[in-house]
Design a protein around this motif. Structure first.
Motif, PDB file in Angstrom:
ATOM      1  N   TYR A 226       0.831  -1.203   0.000  1.00 36.35           N
ATOM      2  CA  TYR A 226       0.000   0.000   0.000  1.00 36.35           C
ATOM      3  C   TYR A 226       0.864   1.251   0.000  1.00 36.35           C
ATOM      4  O   TYR A 226       1.834   1.371   0.758  1.00 36.35           O
ATOM      5  CB  TYR A 226      -0.904  -0.014   1.236  1.00 36.35           C
ATOM      6  N   VAL A 227       0.483   2.198  -0.868  1.00 30.10           N
ATOM      7  CA  VAL A 227       1.089   3.533  -0.912  1.00 30.10           C
ATOM      8  C   VAL A 227      -0.033   4.556  -0.837  1.00 30.10           C
ATOM      9  O   VAL A 227      -1.035   4.451  -1.555  1.00 30.10           O
ATOM     10  CB  VAL A 227       1.904   3.745  -2.206  1.00 30.10           C
ATOM     11  N   HIS A 228       0.133   5.539   0.029  1.00 31.87           N
ATOM     12  CA  HIS A 228      -0.867   6.603   0.187  1.00 31.87           C
ATOM     13  C   HIS A 228      -0.225   7.953  -0.069  1.00 31.87           C
ATOM     14  O   HIS A 228       0.831   8.270   0.487  1.00 31.87           O
ATOM     15  CB  HIS A 228      -1.446   6.568   1.597  1.00 31.87           C
ATOM     16  N   PHE A 229      -0.859   8.774  -0.921  1.00 34.57           N
ATOM     17  CA  PHE A 229      -0.405  10.140  -1.211  1.00 34.57           C
ATOM     18  C   PHE A 229      -1.369  11.137  -0.585  1.00 34.57           C
ATOM     19  O   PHE A 229      -2.575  11.085  -0.831  1.00 34.57           O
ATOM     20  CB  PHE A 229      -0.350  10.374  -2.725  1.00 34.57           C
ATOM     21  N   ASP A 230      -0.833  12.059   0.204  1.00 37.79           N
ATOM     22  CA  ASP A 230      -1.608  13.144   0.816  1.00 37.79           C
ATOM     23  C   ASP A 230      -1.256  14.433   0.079  1.00 37.79           C
ATOM     24  O   ASP A 230      -0.403  15.204   0.512  1.00 37.79           O
ATOM     25  CB  ASP A 230      -1.268  13.233   2.312  1.00 37.79           C
ATOM     26  N   ILE A 231      -1.897  14.665  -1.066  1.00 31.89           N
ATOM     27  CA  ILE A 231      -1.498  15.746  -1.970  1.00 31.89           C
ATOM     28  C   ILE A 231      -2.276  17.036  -1.677  1.00 31.89           C
ATOM     29  O   ILE A 231      -3.285  17.027  -0.979  1.00 31.89           O
ATOM     30  CB  ILE A 231      -1.695  15.337  -3.433  1.00 31.89           C
ATOM     31  N   TYR A 232      -1.806  18.122  -2.254  1.00 30.07           N
ATOM     32  CA  TYR A 232      -2.504  19.397  -2.163  1.00 30.07           C
ATOM     33  C   TYR A 232      -3.414  19.602  -3.376  1.00 30.07           C
ATOM     34  O   TYR A 232      -4.520  20.131  -3.262  1.00 30.07           O
ATOM     35  CB  TYR A 232      -1.498  20.540  -2.053  1.00 30.07           C
ATOM     36  N   GLY A 233      -2.923  19.220  -4.569  1.00 27.09           N
ATOM     37  CA  GLY A 233      -3.756  19.290  -5.770  1.00 27.09           C
ATOM     38  C   GLY A 233      -3.995  20.692  -6.289  1.00 27.09           C
ATOM     39  O   GLY A 233      -4.928  20.905  -7.072  1.00 27.09           O
ATOM     40  N   TRP A 234      -3.152  21.642  -5.915  1.00 29.80           N
ATOM     41  CA  TRP A 234      -3.420  23.039  -6.274  1.00 29.80           C
ATOM     42  C   TRP A 234      -2.106  23.809  -6.308  1.00 29.80           C
ATOM     43  O   TRP A 234      -1.256  23.650  -5.435  1.00 29.80           O
ATOM     44  CB  TRP A 234      -4.347  23.663  -5.238  1.00 29.80           C
ATOM     45  N   ASN A 235      -1.934  24.641  -7.321  1.00 32.12           N
ATOM     46  CA  ASN A 235      -0.823  25.582  -7.363  1.00 32.12           C
ATOM     47  C   ASN A 235      -1.321  26.932  -6.852  1.00 32.12           C
ATOM     48  O   ASN A 235      -2.125  27.581  -7.527  1.00 32.12           O
ATOM     49  CB  ASN A 235      -0.305  25.754  -8.800  1.00 32.12           C
TER      50      ASN A 235
END
Length: 460
Positions: free
Chosen positions: A422-431
């Motif tokens: 399992y890999v989890h990404f906690d991204i922002y998704g915004w510039n």
């Protein structure tokens, strides 16, 4: 319109890339007219500088773009893209100055610099076009650019036009384009099919909650992508203040990113079996809204005490992750705009991730450097496990104290994955600010690094 290179047969201006120390040397090799024109300009080879050179009749015959110093290029990405806005709407062919080992990155940056979110615009200005540089796999770069434009469009679209129904339509459209099978469980059927937390989070909204489930590929290892599809997040009964609610149209950024990644995988026909799971909801308020102190029972059977209705993303992801894990796939990857703590830790430009296996993390770190897609590993820190155990239930969706918020959220999600890496990404998704090839607005983060790492992660 999908990003694309100009046709090789197109009439194009020759474009030379120059670093600062090369400018005076280049000038000395030019004719008197060109030398006078360049010397009279302020062109010095800095990143973002461009100069169109006219011929005897005043029509442009060539152009220069600054490529900056090595130190400047190492502090950023897409150095060539910084010059694109100053090059007008002509078509160009790079004739010198582009390093072979950065040719794909700079070509991709050029295409990404041409992105405009024009859904609500009546006019869109023309942008400079580029003939694919020699040695660059033009089709692959166009696939990457199209996927990122697709992701940006989804995130940039206001929630009034990108609710659960529209997100479902986008997923179905993508599935149809590539011949994938798409099934969607909606509303009360979520309870019948045992997705109680997806239902609880989304039941107060005007558009019914749903679980989008599509599959593609007939052979090879199985990859499951799970994306948080909270199309708007008011915070629920723990209502967000207005300033915190302003960007919540982007709270489906995890879903947008996994759909963009899925587009790349399918367009490049990778030899794997792909499944995409997106819990699509709006966290809204009415008499049916779930409440603080409620105890929810998840698909996996674990109970969750609700200590903040604004920590809803992990709830919908948990049911989807439990479903993904039931099939014991070769790899599960989740992507979500999950916590503000991740942004406090690493800022908006880095995509933090968690991994249950060192080999997966090593593959992502390596691919990140070669794809101009920065990621950073954070730990599944087992010492913090007691923080997500409230006593009255198996799990706490919002541990008190506010410390290690991204880590505790990741630990919460890990409880729902047992049978698969399992890999989890906690991204922002915004510039939050415009940068070369990255306009202010929705962003793809981590997806290209994942794509590049998949052969090693899945032994393709």
């Amino acid at each position: 319109m999908k990003p694309s290179f100009a046709d090789h047969s197109a009439k194009a201006l020759p474009l030379t890339l120059l670093v600062p120390e090369e400018v005076p040397v280049w000038i000395e090799t030019q004719d008197v007219r060109t030398r006078a024109w360049v010397e009279a300009s302020s062109f010095a080879g800095a990143i973002g500088q461009a100069l169109v050179i006219p011929g005897p009749d005043g029509a442009p015959v060539a152009a220069l773009a600054g490529y900056g110093t090595q130190a400047q290029r190492q502090r950023g990405r897409y150095a060539l893209a910084a010059a694109v806005p100053a090059l007008g709407n002509a078509t160009y062919r790079i004739v010198a100055g582009l390093p072979d080992d950065h040719a794909e990155e700079e070509a991709l940056g050029w295409l990404l610099a041409g992105y405009v979110f024009d859904r609500y615009k009546t006019q869109t200005p023309a942008k400079a076009r580029l003939i694919a540089p020699d040695g660059v796999d033009a089709r692959r770069v166009e696939v990457l650019a199209a996927a990122e434009a697709f992701t940006r469009d989804l995130i940039n679209t206001p929630a009034a036009d990108m609710g659960p129904e529209a997100l479902e339509a986008a997923a179905r459209g993508l599935a149809d384009e590539f011949g994938a099978q798409c099934d969607v469980t909606v509303g009360e059927a979520l309870l019948e099919q045992n997705f109680p937390m997806i239902h609880a989070v989304g039941r107060a909204a005007s558009q019914a909650p749903r679980l989008i489930d599509f599959s593609w590929g007939q052979s090879g290892p199985q990859l499951v992508l799970v994306g948080k599809g909270v199309c708007f997040d008011t915070g629920g009964l723990n209502l967000k203040p207005g300033a915190s609610m302003g960007l919540m149209k982007k709270d489906m950024g995890g879903a947008a990113n996994v759909l963009g990644l899925a587009r790349m995988i399918m367009a490049l026909d990778l030899p794997l079996r792909l499944r995409v799971l997106i819990p699509a909801v709006e966290n809204a308020i009415d008499g049916k809204a779930f409440r603080p102190q409620d105890i929810l029972t998840s698909r996996k059977g674990l109970t969750v005490e609700i200590n903040n209705t604004d920590a809803e993303g992990r709830l919908v992801l948990a049911d989807a992750l439990a479903l993904a894990d039931e099939g014991a796939p070769d790899l599960i990857i989740s992507m979500a705009t999950l916590t503000g703590a991740a942004r406090v830790a690493v800022g908006p430009d880095l995509a933090p991730f968690y991994s249950t296996q060192p080999g997966l993390a090593n593959a992502l770190r390596t691919s990140s450097k070669t794809t101009a897609d920065p990621v950073w590993e954070l730990p599944f820190w087992d010492v913090y496990e007691p923080m997500i155990e409230p006593g009255i239930a198996d799990l706490d969706n919002a541990p008190s104290g506010g410390q290690a918020g991204s880590i505790t959220a990741a630990l919460f999600l890990r409880r729902f994955v047992e049978a698969a890496p399992y890999v989890h990404f906690d991204i922002y998704g915004w510039n939050p600010n415009a940068a070369p090839a990255r306009p202010k607005g929705g962003a793809m983060q981590g997806a290209r690094a994942i794509l590049d790492a998949l052969p090693e992660m899945l032994d393709l």
